[in-house]
Design a protein around this motif. Structure first.
Motif, PDB file in Angstrom:
ATOM      1  N   THR A 113       0.827  -1.209   0.000  1.00  0.00           N
ATOM      2  CA  THR A 113       0.000   0.000   0.000  1.00  0.00           C
ATOM      3  C   THR A 113       0.857   1.252   0.000  1.00  0.00           C
ATOM      4  O   THR A 113       0.395   2.333  -0.369  1.00  0.00           O
ATOM      5  N   ALA A 114       2.114   1.116   0.415  1.00  0.00           N
ATOM      6  CA  ALA A 114       3.049   2.242   0.393  1.00  0.00           C
ATOM      7  C   ALA A 114       4.468   1.709   0.392  1.00  0.00           C
ATOM      8  O   ALA A 114       4.759   0.674   1.010  1.00  0.00           O
ATOM      9  N   THR A 115       5.367   2.386  -0.344  1.00  0.00           N
ATOM     10  CA  THR A 115       6.809   2.155  -0.225  1.00  0.00           C
ATOM     11  C   THR A 115       7.432   3.504   0.115  1.00  0.00           C
ATOM     12  O   THR A 115       7.029   4.544  -0.443  1.00  0.00           O
ATOM     13  N   ALA A 116       8.380   3.500   1.036  1.00  0.00           N
ATOM     14  CA  ALA A 116       8.927   4.769   1.529  1.00  0.00           C
ATOM     15  C   ALA A 116      10.320   4.549   2.101  1.00  0.00           C
ATOM     16  O   ALA A 116      10.704   3.409   2.406  1.00  0.00           O
ATOM     17  N   TRP A 123      10.715  11.104   6.594  1.00  0.00           N
ATOM     18  CA  TRP A 123      10.459  10.293   5.404  1.00  0.00           C
ATOM     19  C   TRP A 123      10.786  11.103   4.152  1.00  0.00           C
ATOM     20  O   TRP A 123      10.362  12.248   4.005  1.00  0.00           O
ATOM     21  N   SER A 125      10.841  12.607   0.441  1.00  0.00           N
ATOM     22  CA  SER A 125       9.875  12.921  -0.614  1.00  0.00           C
ATOM     23  C   SER A 125      10.537  13.740  -1.717  1.00  0.00           C
ATOM     24  O   SER A 125       9.843  14.357  -2.520  1.00  0.00           O
ATOM     25  N   ASN A 131       4.811   8.157  -0.347  1.00  0.00           N
ATOM     26  CA  ASN A 131       4.287   6.794  -0.229  1.00  0.00           C
ATOM     27  C   ASN A 131       4.530   5.938  -1.470  1.00  0.00           C
ATOM     28  O   ASN A 131       4.049   4.802  -1.542  1.00  0.00           O
ATOM     29  N   SER A 132       5.246   6.476  -2.465  1.00  0.00           N
ATOM     30  CA  SER A 132       5.635   5.693  -3.638  1.00  0.00           C
ATOM     31  C   SER A 132       7.135   5.784  -3.858  1.00  0.00           C
ATOM     32  O   SER A 132       7.628   5.560  -4.962  1.00  0.00           O
ATOM     33  N   SER A 195       1.099   0.504   8.077  1.00  0.00           N
ATOM     34  CA  SER A 195       1.120   1.675   7.199  1.00  0.00           C
ATOM     35  C   SER A 195       2.230   2.611   7.674  1.00  0.00           C
ATOM     36  O   SER A 195       2.733   2.484   8.802  1.00  0.00           O
ATOM     37  N   ARG A 196       2.627   3.534   6.834  1.00  0.00           N
ATOM     38  CA  ARG A 196       3.751   4.412   7.168  1.00  0.00           C
ATOM     39  C   ARG A 196       3.426   5.272   8.381  1.00  0.00           C
ATOM     40  O   ARG A 196       2.458   6.047   8.358  1.00  0.00           O
TER      41      ARG A 196
END
Length: 270
Positions: A113-116, A123, A125, A131-132, A195-196
């Motif tokens: 559901t998420a890769t991070a 986290w 970005s 989340n991708s 989840s993250r």
């Protein structure tokens, strides 16, 4: 002929004539005693007539025809049929054995559901949605940003198998450009969260992952116990993380490769 007097009747109730052969059949005929009178009767080729046989005849005009050779009386009386036991079965008080349990099997595919990637205290970005994001392990060239931990989270899907037994667990990975070009092994960790989280991920069990060169992809077999913990819900994700700066490794996240970090759980349920 006196002994035959009681058994020979000129006609049976159906109109047939009963008699006793006084000769064997020869040339398609034989002599028959019918009620004290000896007559010549024609014999069908399929019948075998010998002296003393009891016969059934029919008459057409003045001609007699042997239609049946009667079998002799039985020498032994047949046994009566065995009585049928109609009594109900005895209740011994024992319970019937349990039915054999039905076993079902299958494989559940879980796309993250998420890769991070968590680096330093946040986290990443930079250049991709948080989340991708791709997954990184270690530290790039002594960077001041700190070490990286790449994570894949699977939400509640693995827990839909709650109560099943994991028989196999696999993970798809692909290495992208970063670090040196030699084959390097990732270090895999189980993550508590599904989840993250807002802060750092909670890392748990550890195992050595596959050795990948840049551009390599593989389907890696995880410890079966890891798959069971993901099914049971005590773990929710998988990370790549080491306590050292090297090897610095870059794996594809779901934004770079559609199959990235796809988890497959083979299961059995009784």
């Amino acid at each position: 002929m006196a002994d035959f007097a009681d058994t020979r009747a000129s006609r049976t109730s159906s109109g047939a004539i009963r008699g006793m052969a006084v000769s064997s059949a020869a040339g398609g005929a034989c002599l028959v005693d019918v009620a004290g009178t000896t007559v010549t009767a024609r014999v069908a080729m399929a019948l075998t007539v010998t002296t003393g046989n009891l016969l059934i005849l029919s008459r057409l005009g003045s001609a007699y025809y042997v239609t049946t050779v009667l079998p002799p009386a039985p020498t032994v009386t047949p046994d009566p049929p065995a009585p049928t036991d109609s009594s109900p079965p005895v209740n011994t008080g024992d319970k019937p054995p349990p039915s054999k349990p039905k076993t079902t099997t299958g494989t559940l595919t879980c796309v993250p559901t998420a890769t991070a990637t968590y680096r330093g205290s946040s986290w990443r970005s930079d250049g991709a949605p948080v989340n991708s994001f791709d997954l990184y392990q270690g530290r790039y060239g002594g960077s001041s940003f700190g070490r990286s931990t790449g994570c894949a989270f699977y939400g509640s899907k693995p827990h839909t198998l709650h109560g099943a037994t994991c028989t196999r667990a696999t993970l798809k990975m692909k290495r992208l450009s970063a670090g040196d070009f030699a084959g390097r092994a990732v270090t895999l960790r189980l993550v508590s969260q599904t989840s993250r989280p807002s802060g750092s991920p909670t890392l748990n069990e550890s195992t050595s992952g596959p050795k990948l060169g840049i551009g390599d992809s593989t389907t890696f077999t995880l410890p079966t116990s890891w798959g069971q913990m993901l099914i049971d819900g005590t773990r929710g994700g998988i990370a790549i993380s080491i306590g050292n700066d090297t090897p610095y490794i870059h794996l594809a996240g779901r934004g770079s490769w559609s199959a990235a970090m796809t988890l497959s759980l083979s299961w059995r349920r009784n």
